[in-house]
Design an enzyme around this catalytic site. Structure first.
Site, PDB file in Angstrom:
ATOM      1  N   GLY A  47     -36.599 -18.790   2.885  1.00 51.98           N
ATOM      2  CA  GLY A  47     -36.419 -19.877   3.929  1.00 51.98           C
ATOM      3  C   GLY A  47     -36.624 -19.460   5.277  1.00 51.98           C
ATOM      4  CD  GLN A  52     -35.622 -17.217  10.850  1.00 52.59           C
ATOM      5  OE1 GLN A  52     -35.774 -18.093   9.948  1.00 52.59           O
ATOM      6  NE2 GLN A  52     -35.727 -16.206  10.472  1.00 52.59           N
ATOM      7  CB  CYS A 100     -32.908 -12.584   8.216  1.00 47.93           C
ATOM      8  SG  CYS A 100     -33.511 -13.741   9.347  1.00 47.93           S
ATOM      9  CG  LEU A 101     -38.991 -14.177   6.652  1.00 47.51           C
ATOM     10  CD1 LEU A 101     -39.634 -15.283   6.748  1.00 47.51           C
ATOM     11  CD2 LEU A 101     -39.386 -12.820   5.991  1.00 47.51           C
ATOM     12  CG  HIS A 142     -29.921 -16.799   5.623  1.00 47.89           C
ATOM     13  ND1 HIS A 142     -29.685 -15.483   5.659  1.00 47.89           N
ATOM     14  CD2 HIS A 142     -30.901 -16.855   6.414  1.00 47.89           C
ATOM     15  CE1 HIS A 142     -30.529 -14.895   6.577  1.00 47.89           C
ATOM     16  NE2 HIS A 142     -31.417 -15.738   7.089  1.00 47.89           N
ATOM     17  CD  GLU A 143     -33.489 -20.044   6.062  1.00 47.03           C
ATOM     18  OE1 GLU A 143     -33.765 -19.965   7.315  1.00 47.03           O
ATOM     19  OE2 GLU A 143     -33.558 -19.080   5.459  1.00 47.03           O
ATOM     20  CG  HIS A 146     -31.565 -18.498  10.991  1.00 43.79           C
ATOM     21  ND1 HIS A 146     -31.938 -17.301  11.728  1.00 43.79           N
ATOM     22  CD2 HIS A 146     -31.995 -18.349   9.776  1.00 43.79           C
ATOM     23  CE1 HIS A 146     -32.111 -16.499  11.201  1.00 43.79           C
ATOM     24  NE2 HIS A 146     -32.228 -17.054   9.751  1.00 43.79           N
TER      25      HIS A 146
END
Ligand code: NI
Length: 181
Positions: A47, A52, A100-101, A142-143, A146
């Site tokens: 995701g 981000q 996480c990226l 999670h997304e 953000h």
């Protein structure tokens, strides 16, 4: 179409609360979403949220058929979720490893609701209302975090259950077959 650089933990932009999208069916929104998919797929992410890549809007994408970063997980439908709202469907929570990226090469144990309903809009402004469990529910939580400027490292259940993916794998704490980032 473009792969954008992903901001990493330490960049203050990741901690901002993002603004709601007010205009749907808009070329700028479409090209943002296209870039987000290109960026997520290039990094084998599950995701990605607009903050981000430095865009402070409440836009999240997620979904994959088969993800080498999470090989044990079932598929999650490819979804664009704008101005989302999450409602837990029970108090039941589940702990699992999360990555996480924006925190490349690391994983930590985070507790998330196991059953949720999420609603919001797609890029055309059509309403979305979906029930999700397990990893699907985890990715959405999670997304959406953000969009509120929250990174999973703020939600670790135990600071000792956090570390570099390869170390966690070689010490047997992570059991995923393939933990490459
Ligand atoms: Ni993330």
């Amino acid at each position: 179409m473009a792969i954008r650089p992903v901001l990493r933990l330490g960049d203050p932009q990741l901690f901002k609360v993002a603004s709601e999208v007010s205009e749907f069916n808009h070329p700028e929104l479409d090209s943002l979403i296209e870039d987000m998919f290109d960026t997520m797929e290039a990094a084998d992410g599950a995701g990605l949220a607009a903050p981000q890549i430095g865009i402070s809007l409440r836009v999240a994408i997620f979904g994959f058929d088969c993800n080498p970063r999470y090989p044990d997980q079932n598929t999650v439908p490819k979804t664009v979720l704008i101005n989302p709202k999450i409602t837990p469907l029970s108090n039941e929570k589940e702990e699992d490893w999360e990555g996480c990226l924006s925190v490349p090469g690391m994983r930590g144990i985070v507790s998330r609701y196991k059953h949720i309903r999420y609603s919001g809009f797609n890029a055309s402004g059509n309403a979305i209302d979906i029930e999700a469990d397990d990893f699907h529910a985890r990715v959405v939580q999670h997304e959406c975090d953000h969009l509120d400027g929250i990174i999973y490292t703020q939600r670790l259940t135990d600071p000792l259950k956090f570390g570099f993916t390869d170390e966690l794998f070689s010490s047997g704490q992570l059991s995923r077959e393939d933990c490459s980032e």
